[in-house]
Design an enzyme around this catalytic site. Structure first.
Site, PDB file in Angstrom:
ATOM      1  N   HIS A 190       6.366  29.809  19.330  1.00 13.08           N
ATOM      2  CA  HIS A 190       5.549  30.726  18.531  1.00 13.08           C
ATOM      3  C   HIS A 190       4.084  30.665  18.961  1.00 13.08           C
ATOM      4  O   HIS A 190       3.404  31.700  19.027  1.00 13.08           O
ATOM      5  CB  HIS A 190       5.702  30.363  17.055  1.00 13.08           C
ATOM      6  CG  HIS A 190       4.820  31.135  16.145  1.00 13.08           C
ATOM      7  ND1 HIS A 190       3.992  30.534  15.230  1.00 13.08           N
ATOM      8  CD2 HIS A 190       4.606  32.467  16.010  1.00 13.08           C
ATOM      9  CE1 HIS A 190       3.323  31.457  14.567  1.00 13.08           C
ATOM     10  NE2 HIS A 190       3.679  32.644  15.008  1.00 13.08           N
ATOM     11  N   GLU A 211       3.716  32.748  21.968  1.00 11.98           N
ATOM     12  CA  GLU A 211       3.690  34.174  21.612  1.00 11.98           C
ATOM     13  C   GLU A 211       2.261  34.617  21.294  1.00 11.98           C
ATOM     14  O   GLU A 211       1.812  35.677  21.744  1.00 11.98           O
ATOM     15  CB  GLU A 211       4.608  34.429  20.420  1.00 11.98           C
ATOM     16  CG  GLU A 211       4.575  35.857  19.898  1.00 11.98           C
ATOM     17  CD  GLU A 211       4.690  35.904  18.393  1.00 11.98           C
ATOM     18  OE1 GLU A 211       3.872  36.617  17.762  1.00 11.98           O
ATOM     19  OE2 GLU A 211       5.566  35.232  17.824  1.00 11.98           O
ATOM     20  N   HIS A 212       1.535  33.807  20.533  1.00 10.15           N
ATOM     21  CA  HIS A 212       0.124  34.116  20.243  1.00 10.15           C
ATOM     22  C   HIS A 212      -0.708  34.130  21.527  1.00 10.15           C
ATOM     23  O   HIS A 212      -1.550  35.019  21.719  1.00 10.15           O
ATOM     24  CB  HIS A 212      -0.452  33.070  19.287  1.00 10.15           C
ATOM     25  CG  HIS A 212      -0.109  33.288  17.851  1.00 10.15           C
ATOM     26  ND1 HIS A 212      -1.067  33.499  16.879  1.00 10.15           N
ATOM     27  CD2 HIS A 212       1.090  33.331  17.213  1.00 10.15           C
ATOM     28  CE1 HIS A 212      -0.474  33.660  15.698  1.00 10.15           C
ATOM     29  NE2 HIS A 212       0.829  33.543  15.879  1.00 10.15           N
ATOM     30  N   GLU A 242      -1.510  29.949   9.505  1.00 13.42           N
ATOM     31  CA  GLU A 242      -0.305  30.740   9.243  1.00 13.42           C
ATOM     32  C   GLU A 242       0.771  29.865   8.602  1.00 13.42           C
ATOM     33  O   GLU A 242       1.453  30.280   7.656  1.00 13.42           O
ATOM     34  CB  GLU A 242       0.205  31.343  10.554  1.00 13.42           C
ATOM     35  CG  GLU A 242       1.386  32.285  10.405  1.00 13.42           C
ATOM     36  CD  GLU A 242       1.792  32.915  11.725  1.00 13.42           C
ATOM     37  OE1 GLU A 242       2.937  33.368  11.824  1.00 13.42           O
ATOM     38  OE2 GLU A 242       0.960  32.956  12.654  1.00 13.42           O
TER      39      GLU A 242
END
Length: 495
Positions: A100, A103-104, A180
């Site tokens: 993840h 992905e950022h 997040e």
């Protein structure tokens, strides 16, 4: 700008459609193939004779990249989705969350693009974009006017092959990911309980780790961890490009070769099996957190399907129908039995089932106790509804209703080129063929009442079950106020 996919996939999503809408949906595939997207006079001569919708086609570039094309000419738009068959299940302990995080970081530049420039270019093309990470996959998608597809493919191919970022960008973005996690997990009691329930349910499977990662791993993560993950898994043979919209297969083939074909081929790392051992007895988690209501979550170990089982007899299809019978439409069994009438025990109740996945799948039942009712009462009531089907079976009219609504929901997906691209890419990740949806529908149509009754009796015993119960604790007003003051995410966390 980025988001995590729910692990529940699409399994409890039988569409809630009217009878008239269902009837229209059943006729939609034939109508879709025949009706023109626009008056013939408004189309070029060569395009006027082309079918509005055609079955998808798949091919592979020399470097191993899979390309899937879905022509749908009802609007002058195109969707590009790049799927990488890598997710949190491919991580190792100590770097959970790196899929993840990467992905950022894919939005943070290439040798020819400054950090953030990718998103600005997409907007300038008149497009919209996003990305997601799940246990099984990572995906990047854009929807743009079809005449800008060439430029959009060039941008995506560039970052897939050449993504890079300064260490300072990583240090800023890891703080975004940590925030997040705080907002979506640590400040959400049910999400936090679900994370721990997964860790109790799975022992060997990497599904036991959260997609967003453990906070201690995020705090210790380095830029090099993300770079190594990128170099290891972002290779053409581990990816699929899906293009859907007002396109021709030959056109997409030429553009894919132009922009993606020159990316060097590299071997996909060997994945070792991580089989989940047999469960031998019920597992329980009592979870305490500041909350206003209790919450009960039951998950059962059940079969799933893969490419080899798509046409073989399997209990998975009957389990899918069972989930729809329990919670597939307004007024389904769980809602009627648990949340209505003077003797109701729950404010809400739901069911879901993981039909496909690269790891083991579950069947879930959840409920929120009504005022004056206990979590134990809700747990018993949820199990009682499955037991009732196991004992009494299902009437043919109820079974037919669920099947019809499922077919309708599958048909309505074709109203969106994004939904079509998402489905094709997800099937590719799972190793399923292009026509998987049509074959699934035929399997569902063939499910009998006896098969549903049999799976309800076979898979819902104590030895397949993990129960998690949220026990509310008093909310600290000072802590709540502090969270509220710092709740806004850092810039760049989301669009």
């Amino acid at each position: 700008m980025k988001h995590l996919l729910s692990p529940r996939l699409w399994v409890a999503g039988v569409a809630r459609q009217t009878v008239l809408g269902t009837a229209l949906a059943l006729a939609a595939p034939a109508l879709l193939a025949q009706a023109p997207a626009a008056p013939v006079s408004s189309l070029p001569a060569a395009a006027a004779s082309r079918p509005v919708w055609q079955p998808p086609q798949q091919f592979q570039l020399d470097n191993g990249l899979t390309v899937i094309v879905q022509p749908d000419r009802r609007a002058p738009t195109a969707v590009q989705m790049l799927w990488v068959r890598v997710g949190s299940m491919d991580e190792v302990d100590g770097t959970t969350g790196v899929a993840h995080v990467l992905e950022h970081m894919m939005f943070k530049g290439t040798p020819s693009l400054k950090p953030g420039e990718f998103s600005r270019r997409v907007a300038a093309l008149g497009g919209r974009e996003n990305a997601f990470t799940s246990r099984d996959m990572t995906g990047y998608h854009q929807q743009i006017p079809v005449e800008r597809l060439d430029e959009m493919m060039a941008l995506e191919a560039d970052r897939f092959a050449h993504s890079q970022w300064p260490d300072d960008e990583f240090r800023r973005e890891i703080e975004v990911v940590k925030e997040e996690r705080r907002m979506r997990t640590e400040d959400q009691p049910r999400a936090l309980m679900g994370e721990q329930q997964n860790a109790v349910t799975f022992i060997a499977s990497p599904y036991r780790r959260p997609v967003v990662g453990w906070m201690s791993d995020l705090e210790a993560m380095t830029p090099q961890d993300a770079r190594e993950f990128f170099q290891r898994w972002y290779v053409p043979a581990n990816a699929a490009l899906v293009i859907a919209g007002d396109v021709d297969v030959a056109q997409v083939r030429a553009l894919a070769q132009k922009h993606y074909g020159a990316i060097p081929a590299r071997a996909v790392p060997v994945r070792k099996p991580q089989a989940e051992p047999e469960q031998r007895g019920m597992r329980r988690l009592d979870f305490k957190a500041p909350a206003e209501q209790s919450y009960v979550s039951l998950v059962f170990r059940v079969p799933q399907i893969d490419a080899q089982q798509l046409d073989a007899p399997t209990d998975a299809w009957a389990l899918l129908v069972l989930s729809a019978l329990l919670d597939g439409y307004t007024g389904a069994r769980l809602g009627r039995a648990l949340t209505q009438g003077p003797d109701r025990v729950a404010d809400s109740a739901s069911a879901w089932y993981g039909l496909t996945g690269r790891g083991p799948q579950l069947f879930g039942l959840t409920g929120v106790p009504a005022a004056g009712k206990t979590p134990q009462a809700v747990e018993a009531a949820l199990r009682a509804q499955v037991a009732r089907i196991a004992q009494e079976g299902v009437g043919e009219a109820e079974l037919a209703r669920v099947k019809t609504q499922w077919v309708a929901s599958e048909t309505y997906k074709r109203d969106s080129v994004m939904a079509q691209a998402r489905e094709l890419g997800s099937h590719w990740v799972q190793g399923l063929p292009l026509d998987a949806s049509e074959r699934m529908i035929e399997k569902l149509r063939a499910v009998t009442s006896a098969q549903v009754q049999a799976v309800a009796a076979r898979y819902f015993g104590d030895d397949q079950l993990t129960v998690a119960t949220l026990w509310p604790q008093p909310v600290d007003p000072k802590a709540a106020a502090a969270r509220a003051r710092g709740f806004a995410a850092p810039a760049g966390a989301m669009k």
